[in-house]
Design a protein around this motif. Sequence first.
Motif, PDB file in Angstrom:
ATOM      1  N   PHE A  44       0.801  -1.222   0.000  1.00 15.79           N
ATOM      2  CA  PHE A  44       0.000   0.000   0.000  1.00 15.79           C
ATOM      3  C   PHE A  44       0.839   1.281   0.000  1.00 15.79           C
ATOM      4  CE2 PHE A  44      -2.350  -3.368   2.209  1.00 15.79           C
ATOM      5  CZ  PHE A  44      -3.396  -3.506   1.303  1.00 15.79           C
ATOM      6  N   GLY A  45       2.136   1.160  -0.216  1.00 17.82           N
ATOM      7  CA  GLY A  45       3.005   2.327  -0.255  1.00 17.82           C
ATOM      8  C   GLY A  45       2.762   3.154  -1.506  1.00 17.82           C
ATOM      9  N   PRO A  46       3.607   4.138  -1.743  1.00 18.74           N
ATOM     10  CA  PRO A  46       3.399   5.055  -2.862  1.00 18.74           C
ATOM     11  C   PRO A  46       3.477   4.396  -4.244  1.00 18.74           C
ATOM     12  CG  PRO A  46       5.374   5.653  -1.596  1.00 18.74           C
ATOM     13  CD  PRO A  46       4.726   4.511  -0.891  1.00 18.74           C
ATOM     14  N   ALA A  47       4.241   3.317  -4.377  1.00 20.08           N
ATOM     15  CA  ALA A  47       4.365   2.650  -5.681  1.00 20.08           C
ATOM     16  C   ALA A  47       4.328   1.134  -5.490  1.00 20.08           C
ATOM     17  CB  ALA A  47       5.655   3.076  -6.366  1.00 20.08           C
ATOM     18  N   PRO A  48       3.174   0.595  -5.125  1.00 23.74           N
ATOM     19  CA  PRO A  48       3.124  -0.851  -4.871  1.00 23.74           C
ATOM     20  C   PRO A  48       3.447  -1.659  -6.125  1.00 23.74           C
ATOM     21  CG  PRO A  48       0.915   0.101  -4.825  1.00 23.74           C
ATOM     22  CD  PRO A  48       1.881   1.234  -4.980  1.00 23.74           C
ATOM     23  N   ALA A  49       4.250  -2.688  -5.935  1.00 24.34           N
ATOM     24  CA  ALA A  49       4.590  -3.589  -7.033  1.00 24.34           C
ATOM     25  C   ALA A  49       4.135  -5.014  -6.732  1.00 24.34           C
ATOM     26  CB  ALA A  49       6.099  -3.555  -7.287  1.00 24.34           C
ATOM     27  N   VAL A  50       3.467  -5.179  -5.603  1.00 24.44           N
ATOM     28  CA  VAL A  50       2.929  -6.466  -5.199  1.00 24.44           C
ATOM     29  C   VAL A  50       1.490  -6.234  -4.739  1.00 24.44           C
ATOM     30  CG1 VAL A  50       3.828  -6.310  -2.831  1.00 24.44           C
ATOM     31  CG2 VAL A  50       3.379  -8.541  -3.821  1.00 24.44           C
ATOM     32  N   PHE A  51       0.665  -7.235  -4.940  1.00 21.74           N
ATOM     33  CA  PHE A  51      -0.768  -7.083  -4.683  1.00 21.74           C
ATOM     34  C   PHE A  51      -1.267  -8.306  -3.927  1.00 21.74           C
ATOM     35  CE2 PHE A  51       0.640  -5.232  -8.620  1.00 21.74           C
ATOM     36  CZ  PHE A  51       0.303  -3.897  -8.432  1.00 21.74           C
ATOM     37  N   ALA A  52      -2.393  -8.154  -3.263  1.00 28.52           N
ATOM     38  CA  ALA A  52      -2.952  -9.288  -2.534  1.00 28.52           C
ATOM     39  C   ALA A  52      -4.471  -9.252  -2.603  1.00 28.52           C
ATOM     40  CB  ALA A  52      -2.500  -9.272  -1.073  1.00 28.52           C
ATOM     41  N   HIS A  53      -5.038 -10.427  -2.600  1.00 32.01           N
ATOM     42  CA  HIS A  53      -6.475 -10.618  -2.467  1.00 32.01           C
ATOM     43  C   HIS A  53      -6.694 -11.542  -1.286  1.00 32.01           C
ATOM     44  CE1 HIS A  53      -6.570  -8.894  -6.447  1.00 32.01           C
ATOM     45  NE2 HIS A  53      -7.879  -8.762  -6.312  1.00 32.01           N
ATOM     46  N   VAL A  54      -7.799 -11.359  -0.615  1.00 33.26           N
ATOM     47  CA  VAL A  54      -8.128 -12.217   0.517  1.00 33.26           C
ATOM     48  C   VAL A  54      -9.453 -12.920   0.261  1.00 33.26           C
ATOM     49  CG1 VAL A  54      -6.805 -10.846   2.189  1.00 33.26           C
ATOM     50  CG2 VAL A  54      -9.239 -10.362   1.840  1.00 33.26           C
ATOM     51  N   ALA A  55      -9.571 -14.083   0.869  1.00 29.93           N
ATOM     52  CA  ALA A  55     -10.813 -14.849   0.834  1.00 29.93           C
ATOM     53  C   ALA A  55     -11.457 -14.708   2.205  1.00 29.93           C
ATOM     54  CB  ALA A  55     -10.532 -16.318   0.531  1.00 29.93           C
ATOM     55  N   GLU A  56     -12.678 -14.222   2.212  1.00 34.80           N
ATOM     56  CA  GLU A  56     -13.420 -14.048   3.460  1.00 34.80           C
ATOM     57  C   GLU A  56     -14.595 -15.008   3.516  1.00 34.80           C
ATOM     58  OE1 GLU A  56     -13.298  -9.484   5.007  1.00 34.80           O
ATOM     59  OE2 GLU A  56     -14.697  -9.933   3.402  1.00 34.80           O
ATOM     60  N   GLU A  57     -14.891 -15.422   4.718  1.00 31.87           N
ATOM     61  CA  GLU A  57     -16.094 -16.204   4.985  1.00 31.87           C
ATOM     62  C   GLU A  57     -16.643 -15.699   6.317  1.00 31.87           C
ATOM     63  OE1 GLU A  57     -17.537 -20.835   5.017  1.00 31.87           O
ATOM     64  OE2 GLU A  57     -15.435 -20.395   5.392  1.00 31.87           O
ATOM     65  N   ASP A  58     -17.880 -15.290   6.318  1.00 35.14           N
ATOM     66  CA  ASP A  58     -18.511 -14.741   7.518  1.00 35.14           C
ATOM     67  C   ASP A  58     -17.690 -13.592   8.113  1.00 35.14           C
ATOM     68  OD1 ASP A  58     -20.596 -16.605   7.296  1.00 35.14           O
ATOM     69  OD2 ASP A  58     -19.458 -18.093   8.442  1.00 35.14           O
ATOM     70  N   GLY A  59     -17.117 -12.763   7.223  1.00 33.48           N
ATOM     71  CA  GLY A  59     -16.373 -11.586   7.665  1.00 33.48           C
ATOM     72  C   GLY A  59     -14.969 -11.857   8.163  1.00 33.48           C
ATOM     73  N   GLU A  60     -14.534 -13.111   8.137  1.00 30.33           N
ATOM     74  CA  GLU A  60     -13.191 -13.474   8.610  1.00 30.33           C
ATOM     75  C   GLU A  60     -12.322 -13.885   7.429  1.00 30.33           C
ATOM     76  OE1 GLU A  60     -12.030 -13.365  11.811  1.00 30.33           O
ATOM     77  OE2 GLU A  60     -13.969 -12.489  12.368  1.00 30.33           O
ATOM     78  N   LEU A 101      -7.763 -18.250  -7.081  1.00 29.80           N
ATOM     79  CA  LEU A 101      -7.145 -18.466  -8.393  1.00 29.80           C
ATOM     80  C   LEU A 101      -8.059 -18.008  -9.528  1.00 29.80           C
ATOM     81  CD1 LEU A 101      -5.282 -21.817  -7.814  1.00 29.80           C
ATOM     82  CD2 LEU A 101      -4.274 -19.638  -8.498  1.00 29.80           C
ATOM     83  N   ARG A 102      -9.339 -18.215  -9.385  1.00 27.98           N
ATOM     84  CA  ARG A 102     -10.288 -17.739 -10.391  1.00 27.98           C
ATOM     85  C   ARG A 102     -10.208 -16.215 -10.512  1.00 27.98           C
ATOM     86  NH1 ARG A 102     -14.616 -19.188  -8.038  1.00 27.98           N
ATOM     87  NH2 ARG A 102     -14.315 -21.384  -8.518  1.00 27.98           N
ATOM     88  N   THR A 103     -10.077 -15.530  -9.381  1.00 25.98           N
ATOM     89  CA  THR A 103      -9.952 -14.069  -9.389  1.00 25.98           C
ATOM     90  C   THR A 103      -8.698 -13.643 -10.141  1.00 25.98           C
ATOM     91  OG1 THR A 103     -11.200 -13.852  -7.343  1.00 25.98           O
ATOM     92  CG2 THR A 103      -9.734 -12.024  -7.915  1.00 25.98           C
ATOM     93  N   LEU A 104      -7.575 -14.307  -9.885  1.00 24.71           N
ATOM     94  CA  LEU A 104      -6.345 -13.963 -10.599  1.00 24.71           C
ATOM     95  C   LEU A 104      -6.470 -14.257 -12.091  1.00 24.71           C
ATOM     96  CD1 LEU A 104      -3.504 -15.043  -8.148  1.00 24.71           C
ATOM     97  CD2 LEU A 104      -4.709 -12.860  -8.340  1.00 24.71           C
ATOM     98  N   ALA A 105      -7.133 -15.349 -12.428  1.00 25.68           N
ATOM     99  CA  ALA A 105      -7.363 -15.667 -13.842  1.00 25.68           C
ATOM    100  C   ALA A 105      -8.224 -14.589 -14.493  1.00 25.68           C
ATOM    101  CB  ALA A 105      -8.028 -17.032 -13.978  1.00 25.68           C
ATOM    102  N   GLN A 106      -9.217 -14.099 -13.784  1.00 20.15           N
ATOM    103  CA  GLN A 106     -10.064 -13.030 -14.322  1.00 20.15           C
ATOM    104  C   GLN A 106      -9.275 -11.747 -14.525  1.00 20.15           C
ATOM    105  OE1 GLN A 106     -13.103 -13.136 -11.299  1.00 20.15           O
ATOM    106  NE2 GLN A 106     -14.414 -14.505 -12.504  1.00 20.15           N
ATOM    107  N   ILE A 107      -8.414 -11.404 -13.565  1.00 13.96           N
ATOM    108  CA  ILE A 107      -7.572 -10.217 -13.704  1.00 13.96           C
ATOM    109  C   ILE A 107      -6.671 -10.361 -14.919  1.00 13.96           C
ATOM    110  CG2 ILE A 107      -5.650  -8.927 -12.664  1.00 13.96           C
ATOM    111  CD1 ILE A 107      -6.977  -9.585  -9.910  1.00 13.96           C
ATOM    112  N   ALA A 108      -6.028 -11.513 -15.053  1.00 13.14           N
ATOM    113  CA  ALA A 108      -5.151 -11.750 -16.197  1.00 13.14           C
ATOM    114  C   ALA A 108      -5.927 -11.638 -17.503  1.00 13.14           C
ATOM    115  CB  ALA A 108      -4.484 -13.124 -16.083  1.00 13.14           C
ATOM    116  N   ASP A 109      -7.093 -12.241 -17.560  1.00  9.78           N
ATOM    117  CA  ASP A 109      -7.904 -12.200 -18.776  1.00  9.78           C
ATOM    118  C   ASP A 109      -8.342 -10.777 -19.109  1.00  9.78           C
ATOM    119  OD1 ASP A 109      -9.388 -13.671 -20.894  1.00  9.78           O
ATOM    120  OD2 ASP A 109     -11.130 -12.846 -19.823  1.00  9.78           O
TER     121      ASP A 109
END
Length: 164
Positions: A44-60, A101-109
């Motif tokens: 989340f810095g000024p020039a991020p070069a790495v990204f993350a996605h999280v999987a939540e279930e019931d807010g966790e 993985l489906r999310t990353l595939a969608q981003i790539a596509d």
Amino acid sequence: MSHIRPARPEDVPVILQLVHDLAVYEREPDAVKATAEGLRDALFGPAPAVFAHVAEEDGEVQGFALWFRNFSTWEGVHGIYLEDLYVRPEARGRGHGSALLRTLAQIADERGYARVEWAVLNWNAPSIGFYRSLGARPQDEWTTFRLTGAALAELAAEGADVRA
């Protein structure tokens, strides 16, 4: 049901905990040197070069995928390199990993990227089976190389005069 979303700054502590959990799973419990501050800056810095996605279930948060862009000179376009994918053991089998993985595939596509790729430890049969079930195939003709520690420092020192 899994809800996938981009990571937010407040997710950093749980992502770091999951990184530690992954290190234990991969039989390297003392290998993690990352800090919350460093991870927060990378994501989340000024020039991020790495990204993350999280999987939540019931807010966790139950799992995460941390990735960055790579580039294929042969394809002439970017791809995604998945550095880490991890789902808590008690949350496995509920679709979190495949949703990430489906999310990353969608981003790539959507972005016109040519591939999503990652490495998996040879002994990790459950993950290998999971990846194969999604249609991923190993690149057996390639061997990963890595420069770290003293070898990295030595090679860098040898190159110092070249850059000057």
